[in-house]
Design a protein around this motif. Sequence first.
Motif: not given
Length: 292
Positions: A31-42
């Motif tokens: 998913r896109w991480w709410p606490e790390a904008p721009g990060l897409l990862a499990g």
Amino acid sequence: MLIGWRAHPEYRLIVAANRDEFYARPTESMRWWPEAPGLLAGRDTGAPGRAHGEPPGTWLGLSAQPHGDNRFAAVTNVRNPADLRLDARSRGALLMDFLRGASDRGAAGEFPGPEKYVLDVAAAPDDYNGYNLVVSDLRTLWWHSNRSAAEPRELAPGFHGLSNGTFVASAGPNPVEPDLTASQPVWPKIRAGVTELRDVVHTEPGAVDRYFEVLADRTEAPDDLLPRTGVPHEMERALSARFIAHTVHGTRASTVLVVREDGTFDMVERSFGRLGEELGEVVVRGLLDLAG
């Protein structure tokens, strides 16, 4: 993990990777991480060694930032039970440091690119249990293992495969039969996987389902070709398959990432439970600034 790096004129990066882990380990899908904008990862929420207040780690991720600050990273463990330390830092944090562009080794805004990053972490090999690390800014691609005598190195255009040994196997982009080079005997699932990856890239490079077919192979290696990594023989045989379906440990996620030269990308994750039970699929498409 299988990688096609600048191996096709229309594709910058192609990754097909399985994440193998104990079924009991808590995990959240890509998913896109709410606490790390721009990060897409499990999200690996069950990693030991994670400091209090530290965000979850990951095993593979893509970070899409403005002005071409793109980052890709993935990690596998080096399998050696005798070398396991319970007080080591989580290997997922190794990825997060790079993907988020900040770490305890440098201030945010001055964070190194992939070459300097792998050289920095190589200087402290005992901070983590054994790993293979691949990092890229989508301009260069670098590999390092903290349990290998080899120096960190830039991976050339072509095809690359790595699993849970201390080496990466590589082949050029266009051989009729890939002549894999590696510092150690190449594991059967890597050798066959690189061949199959190359076939897909050369025939249907955008066919995501075909990459998943490569990852789904459950063929176990014959006993005379099994690696010796310190686990019992029955487990070694089970782990020799590309898709693992052992009773307590197996493939938890298969991920395909396709980044085209025009910056468009597809990232697809399929999740699995015990013995390969299908749990769901996440599909994300986007655009990266590769000219920044």
